[in-house]
Motif scaffolding. Sequence first.
Motif, PDB file in Angstrom:
ATOM      1  N   UNK A  88       0.891  -1.400  -0.143  1.00 26.83           N
ATOM      2  CA  UNK A  88      -0.113  -0.018  -0.060  1.00 26.83           C
ATOM      3  C   UNK A  88       0.927   1.048   0.011  1.00 26.83           C
ATOM      4  N   UNK A  89       0.227   2.458  -0.197  1.00 27.41           N
ATOM      5  CA  UNK A  89       0.946   3.681  -0.305  1.00 27.41           C
ATOM      6  C   UNK A  89       0.128   4.859  -0.225  1.00 27.41           C
ATOM      7  N   UNK A  90       0.479   5.954   0.165  1.00 24.91           N
ATOM      8  CA  UNK A  90      -0.160   7.242   0.178  1.00 24.91           C
ATOM      9  C   UNK A  90       0.635   8.113  -0.583  1.00 24.91           C
ATOM     10  N   UNK A  91      -0.034   8.857  -1.304  1.00 25.24           N
ATOM     11  CA  UNK A  91       0.668   9.573  -2.335  1.00 25.24           C
ATOM     12  C   UNK A  91      -0.359  10.905  -2.818  1.00 25.24           C
ATOM     13  N   UNK A  92       0.371  12.183  -3.161  1.00 22.98           N
ATOM     14  CA  UNK A  92      -0.306  13.217  -3.212  1.00 22.98           C
ATOM     15  C   UNK A  92      -0.751  13.409  -4.887  1.00 22.98           C
ATOM     16  N   UNK A  93      -1.991  13.493  -5.277  1.00 18.32           N
ATOM     17  CA  UNK A  93      -2.445  13.610  -6.605  1.00 18.32           C
ATOM     18  C   UNK A  93      -2.681  15.131  -6.868  1.00 18.32           C
ATOM     19  N   UNK A  94      -2.513  15.439  -8.106  1.00 17.13           N
ATOM     20  CA  UNK A  94      -3.203  16.572  -8.759  1.00 17.13           C
ATOM     21  C   UNK A  94      -4.513  16.176  -9.689  1.00 17.13           C
ATOM     22  N   UNK A  95      -5.210  16.998  -9.807  1.00 10.63           N
ATOM     23  CA  UNK A  95      -6.504  16.537 -10.662  1.00 10.63           C
ATOM     24  C   UNK A  95      -6.056  16.048 -12.080  1.00 10.63           C
ATOM     25  N   UNK A  96      -6.307  14.843 -12.606  1.00  6.83           N
ATOM     26  CA  UNK A  96      -6.099  14.438 -13.596  1.00  6.83           C
ATOM     27  C   UNK A  96      -4.785  13.339 -13.599  1.00  6.83           C
ATOM     28  N   UNK A  97      -4.064  13.216 -12.496  1.00  7.35           N
ATOM     29  CA  UNK A  97      -3.326  12.258 -12.502  1.00  7.35           C
ATOM     30  C   UNK A  97      -3.861  10.804 -12.476  1.00  7.35           C
ATOM     31  N   UNK A  98      -3.011   9.942 -12.838  1.00 10.96           N
ATOM     32  CA  UNK A  98      -3.473   8.559 -13.071  1.00 10.96           C
ATOM     33  C   UNK A  98      -2.805   7.260 -12.206  1.00 10.96           C
ATOM     34  N   UNK A  99      -3.270   6.572 -11.634  1.00 14.28           N
ATOM     35  CA  UNK A  99      -2.727   5.559 -10.748  1.00 14.28           C
ATOM     36  C   UNK A  99      -3.375   4.215 -11.589  1.00 14.28           C
ATOM     37  N   UNK A 100      -2.432   3.170 -11.629  1.00 15.94           N
ATOM     38  CA  UNK A 100      -2.641   2.049 -12.197  1.00 15.94           C
ATOM     39  C   UNK A 100      -1.911   0.834 -11.640  1.00 15.94           C
ATOM     40  N   UNK A 101      -2.050  -0.453 -12.123  1.00 17.77           N
ATOM     41  CA  UNK A 101      -1.145  -1.622 -11.612  1.00 17.77           C
ATOM     42  C   UNK A 101      -0.626  -2.195 -13.027  1.00 17.77           C
ATOM     43  N   UNK A 102       0.581  -2.257 -13.000  1.00  8.49           N
ATOM     44  CA  UNK A 102       1.465  -2.849 -14.129  1.00  8.49           C
ATOM     45  C   UNK A 102       1.992  -4.421 -13.722  1.00  8.49           C
ATOM     46  N   UNK A 103       1.884  -5.212 -14.693  1.00 10.05           N
ATOM     47  CA  UNK A 103       2.560  -6.515 -14.536  1.00 10.05           C
ATOM     48  C   UNK A 103       3.408  -6.725 -15.836  1.00 10.05           C
ATOM     49  N   UNK A 104       4.617  -7.213 -15.592  1.00 10.40           N
ATOM     50  CA  UNK A 104       5.619  -7.566 -16.833  1.00 10.40           C
ATOM     51  C   UNK A 104       5.840  -8.968 -17.375  1.00 10.40           C
ATOM     52  N   UNK A 105       6.578  -8.977 -18.342  1.00 10.35           N
ATOM     53  CA  UNK A 105       7.063 -10.130 -19.010  1.00 10.35           C
ATOM     54  C   UNK A 105       7.154 -11.500 -18.025  1.00 10.35           C
ATOM     55  N   UNK A 106       6.677 -12.518 -18.346  1.00 10.72           N
ATOM     56  CA  UNK A 106       6.764 -13.771 -17.667  1.00 10.72           C
ATOM     57  C   UNK A 106       6.102 -13.631 -16.296  1.00 10.72           C
ATOM     58  N   UNK A 107       5.261 -12.997 -16.013  1.00  5.20           N
ATOM     59  CA  UNK A 107       4.636 -12.852 -14.869  1.00  5.20           C
ATOM     60  C   UNK A 107       3.207 -13.419 -15.078  1.00  5.20           C
ATOM     61  N   UNK A 108       2.269 -13.861 -14.129  1.00  3.68           N
ATOM     62  CA  UNK A 108       1.170 -14.465 -14.260  1.00  3.68           C
ATOM     63  C   UNK A 108       0.325 -14.103 -12.995  1.00  3.68           C
ATOM     64  N   UNK A 109      -0.827 -13.864 -13.109  1.00  6.23           N
ATOM     65  CA  UNK A 109      -1.908 -13.636 -12.044  1.00  6.23           C
ATOM     66  C   UNK A 109      -2.896 -14.679 -12.019  1.00  6.23           C
ATOM     67  N   UNK A 110      -2.847 -15.465 -10.888  1.00  5.06           N
ATOM     68  CA  UNK A 110      -3.766 -16.420 -10.728  1.00  5.06           C
ATOM     69  C   UNK A 110      -5.014 -15.807  -9.866  1.00  5.06           C
ATOM     70  N   UNK A 111      -6.212 -16.266 -10.397  1.00  2.00           N
ATOM     71  CA  UNK A 111      -7.659 -15.751  -9.760  1.00  2.00           C
ATOM     72  C   UNK A 111      -8.438 -16.841  -9.925  1.00  2.00           C
ATOM     73  N   UNK A 112      -9.462 -16.695  -8.996  1.00  3.80           N
ATOM     74  CA  UNK A 112     -10.796 -17.597  -9.139  1.00  3.80           C
ATOM     75  C   UNK A 112     -12.127 -16.758  -8.423  1.00  3.80           C
ATOM     76  N   UNK A 113     -13.112 -17.533  -7.944  1.00  2.03           N
ATOM     77  CA  UNK A 113     -13.885 -16.863  -7.457  1.00  2.03           C
ATOM     78  C   UNK A 113     -13.625 -16.357  -5.920  1.00  2.03           C
ATOM     79  N   UNK A 114     -12.558 -16.528  -5.504  1.00  2.00           N
ATOM     80  CA  UNK A 114     -12.012 -15.837  -4.215  1.00  2.00           C
ATOM     81  C   UNK A 114     -11.825 -14.584  -4.288  1.00  2.00           C
ATOM     82  N   UNK A 115     -11.247 -14.099  -5.659  1.00  2.00           N
ATOM     83  CA  UNK A 115     -10.874 -12.829  -6.062  1.00  2.00           C
ATOM     84  C   UNK A 115      -9.665 -12.514  -4.958  1.00  2.00           C
ATOM     85  N   UNK A 116      -8.433 -12.947  -5.224  1.00  4.98           N
ATOM     86  CA  UNK A 116      -7.280 -12.763  -4.675  1.00  4.98           C
ATOM     87  C   UNK A 116      -6.611 -11.422  -5.147  1.00  4.98           C
TER      88      UNK A 116
END
Length: 257
Positions: free
Chosen positions: A220-248
């Motif tokens: 987690x993190x606390x960050x200062x944003x100006x109006x219009x700034x974007x925050x998103x999540x990145x994953x890179x080459x060779x990575x994989x994200x597992x998920x099922x109905x438990x929504x990890x």
Amino acid sequence: MATSTLQWILHYSIVICVVQLSLVVAQQRDEDTHTDVSQGCGNGIPGIPGVPGTNGLQGPVGPKGDSGSPGLNGIPGQKGDRGQGSKGQPGQKGTTGKAGAKGNKGHQGLPGQKGDKGEETQVPQQPRVAFSVAMTESMGLASGDQVVVYDKVYSNDGNGYSTTSGKFRAPVAGKYYFTISGMRYTGHDLHLCMMKNTSQLPCVYVTNSVDTDYGIASNSVIVDLQQGDEVWVKYGPGDAVYNDSSEYATFTGYLMY
């Protein structure tokens, strides 16, 4: 009666004459001179005083006498009435004197009257911005840096998160809190990073070397944003994200102030 008085006067005159004669004889003896004894009784007895005469005329004014010595000071007189003169002009202001010693604390005064009601002020209400999203399906191996798109929305106050782009855009400036979580696929690493525009924020990482089929991590993190700034999540080459109905895999953020 008159005869007796006359006799008495005559007798008295003879006595006086004898006394005077004796005095004269004694004086002559002292001076060794002869004196005619017949002269000793030449004067008779003084007669009765006559009636006083009338007052004579007033004489002329005499010359002015010398000045007398000063007399004693007299008793002060009574205070006279106040005069009716006009008020004079104020004098010039004097110099400031030295400060006196601090006095004792006075008694507490009575409570003052209640003041008038003040004007009402409308406090601007802080906008409500918060979102919480999750993934419902797993993400396979990535060929390059990709945006993690979370398709299930639990909350999106302020409509800052987009399920199309997978990014949160700040509707107002302020200080924001963000947190992410994820689970790795068996046999693959998990490496997720939060991004602010193009700048990297804290990440989560679970290596394939862990002796388990699955591994989960969060950050987690606390960050200062100006109006219009974007925050998103990145994953890179060779990575994989597992998920099922438990929504990890989740992504959450909100405006603090």
